[in-house]
Scaffold this active site. Structure first.
Site, PDB file in Angstrom:
ATOM      1  CG  HIS A  91      -1.786  -1.320   1.398  1.00  0.00           C
ATOM      2  ND1 HIS A  91      -1.465  -2.568   1.872  1.00  0.00           N
ATOM      3  CD2 HIS A  91      -2.927  -1.560   0.996  1.00  0.00           C
ATOM      4  CE1 HIS A  91      -2.337  -3.422   1.518  1.00  0.00           C
ATOM      5  NE2 HIS A  91      -3.283  -2.632   1.442  1.00  0.00           N
ATOM      6  CG  HIS A 131      -3.622  -0.195   5.000  1.00  0.00           C
ATOM      7  ND1 HIS A 131      -4.454   0.325   5.865  1.00  0.00           N
ATOM      8  CD2 HIS A 131      -3.418   1.149   4.385  1.00  0.00           C
ATOM      9  CE1 HIS A 131      -4.979   1.465   5.677  1.00  0.00           C
ATOM     10  NE2 HIS A 131      -4.373   2.059   4.585  1.00  0.00           N
ATOM     11  N   GLY A 223     -10.604   4.153   7.624  1.00  0.00           N
ATOM     12  CA  GLY A 223     -11.266   2.731   7.723  1.00  0.00           C
ATOM     13  C   GLY A 223     -11.089   2.565   9.267  1.00  0.00           C
ATOM     14  CG  HIS A 328      -5.864   1.828  -0.433  1.00  0.00           C
ATOM     15  ND1 HIS A 328      -5.992   2.417   0.861  1.00  0.00           N
ATOM     16  CD2 HIS A 328      -5.982   0.385  -0.107  1.00  0.00           C
ATOM     17  CE1 HIS A 328      -5.948   1.372   1.742  1.00  0.00           C
ATOM     18  NE2 HIS A 328      -6.328   0.202   1.234  1.00  0.00           N
ATOM     19  CD  GLU A 479     -19.785  -7.167  25.209  1.00  0.00           C
ATOM     20  OE1 GLU A 479     -20.931  -7.487  25.814  1.00  0.00           O
ATOM     21  OE2 GLU A 479     -19.843  -6.309  24.102  1.00  0.00           O
ATOM     22  CG  PHE A 505     -21.880 -11.357  24.985  1.00  0.00           C
ATOM     23  CD1 PHE A 505     -22.717 -11.713  24.116  1.00  0.00           C
ATOM     24  CD2 PHE A 505     -22.502 -11.170  26.344  1.00  0.00           C
ATOM     25  CE1 PHE A 505     -24.233 -11.799  24.526  1.00  0.00           C
ATOM     26  CE2 PHE A 505     -23.814 -11.008  26.835  1.00  0.00           C
ATOM     27  CZ  PHE A 505     -24.735 -11.346  25.575  1.00  0.00           C
ATOM     28  CG  HIS A 529     -23.540 -16.626  32.849  1.00  0.00           C
ATOM     29  ND1 HIS A 529     -22.694 -15.971  33.573  1.00  0.00           N
ATOM     30  CD2 HIS A 529     -24.857 -16.339  33.505  1.00  0.00           C
ATOM     31  CE1 HIS A 529     -23.316 -15.461  34.753  1.00  0.00           C
ATOM     32  NE2 HIS A 529     -24.607 -15.601  34.555  1.00  0.00           N
ATOM     33  CG  HIS A 541     -27.832 -14.047  26.676  1.00  0.00           C
ATOM     34  ND1 HIS A 541     -28.761 -13.669  25.605  1.00  0.00           N
ATOM     35  CD2 HIS A 541     -27.501 -12.941  27.377  1.00  0.00           C
ATOM     36  CE1 HIS A 541     -28.629 -12.398  25.808  1.00  0.00           C
ATOM     37  NE2 HIS A 541     -28.075 -12.031  26.938  1.00  0.00           N
ATOM     38  NE  ARG A 588     -28.082 -17.762  36.146  1.00  0.00           N
ATOM     39  CZ  ARG A 588     -29.326 -17.733  35.768  1.00  0.00           C
ATOM     40  NH1 ARG A 588     -29.652 -18.445  34.834  1.00  0.00           N
ATOM     41  NH2 ARG A 588     -30.232 -16.881  36.513  1.00  0.00           N
TER      42      ARG A 588
END
Length: 746
Positions: A91, A131, A223, A328, A479, A505, A529, A541, A588
């Site tokens: 690039h 990049h 970006g 680019h 997260e 998650f 969990h 979940h 849990r």
């Protein structure tokens, strides 16, 4: 006239030689410009040479700065373009547009040391738009970093080189983090700024206020700012008032698909002001650096909020592809590159990978300034050690990555028949606090699930804008950024970060978790969990595929403990694995107590928690993790008592650690040629290497009480007994049992 040289030398004898040389060269070059402008059309020079001189003269005439400064910037541009051209990959556009910013950051004012790249108090630099890494390698080369010799620049993007296609911290000294996935770098930088602020608040003293006092600088692009992770991290940085974080935004209006008008028309200035940042704007760096220099100076003055400087640039500057997406992600082409060099002041179209002596001397002088700052800091730290020996010893240990003495002494031990059965997240909480009380470097928090993840360090205090000495970070519902911030904290040094959320998650955080593994950052991920046992919240979940997704990642430990003893082993594994991130998952709900669990044995990744009765090999082996180990123990007892099937139960809290043991140990635990049934309330994938049959999840979960769900999906002692019997009968009827260990290892 050159005859002025001795007189100027006498007059300015008190100034540095480089200062005098710059004045003289500027005078001579200005005279040359004026002479060229007065040339008649009857010049005898060939047209192509006249064209080159006209373009270069024009650029110099319009540039508001010294000729040497412009020549330095143009050298950066052409070196980067040469690298991409030789590699036939890369690039070139962003490095050519960002060259003025890079020149200024690597000039006096940013402390770093090529002689000691890991100096604690260096100013950190992150190229978030990874990049454009040719730019970073060029600057490291000009600054004297040995990993970026001219030969290495010529090996750009080649196998085994120190100049890979995106920055890799483990490959190139002077590169702090792996960037490339856009948004990761700016988020890492937030972590670095958090670490610096915390360590400064912890170890600086009134008599030594600058032991930790560095800035963190970032160059990022459009970006990066489009990625959601950057929004998460930038929002938190504004909340925390990270005044030592300075971001230079390469506002070139170009993405791969074309002009940003097609997809990115938000007002970045207003957005970052809403985050609580200072926002400055520089409209032109192609014709001088005074405005950017002033903006950076202003950014340094503001200590209660981070700064983003919106810098308008032209991608592919100096080429016929300037301002176009065509510059680019592909080499400019030989003819275009020659044209670029003919247009940029001080460049010779006939030369490639060339740094003129005055340019090299300039950057050598800047590098010497950084080394001088390091030497002065080291002398100051020596005095600090005398005045504050305990603090100095502790911060040295932390930056060396050494564990504190006795760090594992207070880890809990579960006594069967005496201690109460609990959820493994409760055991995780005990272990976290046991090690954190003796490890002040442990710092982190949860993505707004502290009470559910049980990830609070007692008496640690919150890290906030006005309490930077605190160790608990309130990441909020962020997260992905949480994980990337932890990567930055680890990269900074002196901090051992941890972060927590529900295991499902981890899917949000996976990009940054992968960077942890790639970068060899020993971040500790606490993911609770961890199965359908989550219950009523339902399949949105309940993690099904997540354990196998993480286990399939190179250099990632995934631990799923069955009780307190195994959880203690998981935390010990995590802390000892400095170059490997560890994901500690936890239930849990309450797990069954285990009579024969062992922290020492669990440290091997897998062990027999129940051995078969009698002599010889067992008739059946159960292999399980976490909450499913207890039901396998119950099933094994029933199989022996009611069906005379001699059954072994293997608990495998960490596959990766088990696979690292020698073959003799692995075969002693899992013979391979005995019918083996794996039981885990997760996807079956991945267990085929260890077992002949599996009790696992073949679909997404459901909403309902945990006990009902375990029964619905077959995670009961009764079903384990039934399937265990079927497996034994199957191989009795079909001859020999395939030996799972009888396979080559490449």
């Amino acid at each position: 006239s050159p005859l002025l040289t001795p007189h100027l030398t006498t007059i300015f004898s008190s100034f540095s030689s480089s200062f005098i040389t710059n004045i003289i060269s500027s005078c001579l070059l200005i005279a040359e410009v004026r002479g060229n402008q007065n040339e008649t059309k009857m010049s005898t020079e060939p047209p192509n040479k006249r064209s080159k001189e006209d373009h270069q003269t024009s650029q110099l005439a319009s540039y508001k700065g010294t000729p040497l400064e412009l020549k330095c910037i143009n050298t950066i541009r052409t070196l980067a373009a040469d690298m991409v051209q030789k590699a036939n990959s890369g690039h070139p556009g962003a490095p050519m547009g960002c060259a003025p910013m890079a020149h200024l950051l690597w000039s006096a004012g940013r402390n770093h040391s090529a002689a000691s790249p890991e100096w604690w108090n260096r100013d950190r630099f992150v190229l978030s738009n990874g990049h454009a890494c040719a730019l970073q390698y060029v600057m490291l080369h000009l600054s004297g970093y040995e990993d970026c010799s001219m030969e290495q620049l010529k090996q750009f993007r080649q196998s085994g080189s120190a100049t890979p296609g995106h920055p890799e911290n483990f490959c190139t000294k002077g590169v702090e983090v792996c960037t490339g996935p856009l948004g990761q770098g700016i988020s890492n930088a937030v972590g670095m700024a958090i670490a610096a602020k915390h360590l400064g608040a912890t170890y600086n003293t009134p008599d030594f206020p600058n032991i930790i006092s560095n800035k963190t600088y970032v160059i990022c692009g459009d970006g990066c700012l489009q990625e959601g992770i950057a929004s998460e991290a930038s929002s938190l940085a504004g909340h925390l008032g990270l005044g030592d974080l300075i971001v230079l935004y390469d506002d070139n209006h170009i993405t791969i698909d074309g002009d940003t008008d097609i997809s990115f028309t938000e007002d970045v200035k207003m957005r970052y002001e809403a985050y609580g940042w200072q926002v400055l704007t520089v409209d032109d760096v192609a014709n001088g650096l005074d405005d950017l220099r002033a903006a950076i100076a202003e950014a340094k003055k503001v200590t209660d909020k981070p700064t983003i400087i919106k810098v308008r640039t032209d991608i592919g500057f100096g080429s016929s592809k300037q301002g176009s997406a065509k510059s680019h992600g592909a080499p400019l082409g030989t003819s275009v590159l020659e044209e670029v060099k003919s247009h940029l002041y001080g460049m010779d179209p006939a030369k490639s990978f060339f740094v003129d002596e005055d340019v090299a001397a300039y950057y050598k002088e800047q590098s010497d300034v950084g080394d001088k700052a390091r030497v002065e800091w080291e002398a100051n730290f020596a005095k600090y050690k005398e005045a504050h020996p305990d603090k100095a010893a502790e911060v040295e240990r932390r930056f060396k990555g050494e564990l504190a003495d006795g760090v594992f002494d207070d880890l809990p031990t579960f006594v069967f028949g005496k201690d109460k059965a609990l959820a493994t997240r409760k055991f995780s909480e005990m272990c976290l606090n046991a090690v954190a009380s003796k490890s002040p470097e442990m710092m982190g928090g949860s993505a707004d699930l502290t009470g559910s993840n049980l990830s609070h360090i007692q008496k640690a205090g919150d890290f906030q804008k006005n309490t930077p000495e605190g160790r608990m970070i309130r990441f909020g519902v962020r997260e992905h950024a949480m994980s990337a911030i932890c990567n930055g904290m680890f990269a900074y040094g002196g901090v051992r970060p941890f972060c927590a959320t529900f295991l499902q998650f981890a899917g949000y955080a996976l990009g940054a978790m992968r960077c942890s593994a790639l970068s060899k950052f020993g971040v500790i991920y606490i993911m609770t969990h961890d199965s359908i046992g989550l219950g009523e919240d339902g399949p949105t979940h309940q993690p099904i595929e997540m354990l196998e997704s993480l286990r399939s990642m190179p250099n990632m430990n995934v631990c799923r403990a069955a009780d307190a003893n195994e959880m203690a082993a998981c935390y010990q594994i995590a802390l000892q694995s400095v170059g490997t991130p560890t994901t500690i998952t936890a239930t849990r709900g309450t797990v069954a107590p285990l009579e024969h669990s062992s922290r020492e044995k669990a440290m091997k990744g897998g062990y027999a928690v129940i051995t078969e009765e009698g002599e010889g090999a067992p008739d059946l082996v159960f292999i399980a993790t976490g909450s499913e180990v207890g039901l396998c123990v119950e099933a094994a007892k029933a199989l022996q008592l009611e069906h005379s099937i001699r059954t072994r139960v293997v608990s495998m809290p960490c596959q990766e650690i088990f696979l690292a043991q020698d073959e003799e140990y692995r075969r002693s635990v899992l013979p391979g040629n005995v019918p083996t049934l794996s039981v885990e309330a997760s996807a079956e994938h991945g267990w085929h290497r260890f077992s002949h049959a599996q009790i696992g999840m073949k679909r997404f979960g459901a909403s309902g009480p945990a006990a009902e769900l375990f029964k619905k999906f077959g995670f009961t002692a009764e079903n384990a007994v039934s399937k265990g019997k079927e497996l034994v009968e199957f191989y009795k009827n079909h001859g020999s049992v395939p030996d799972l260990n009888a396979r080559p290892t490449f």
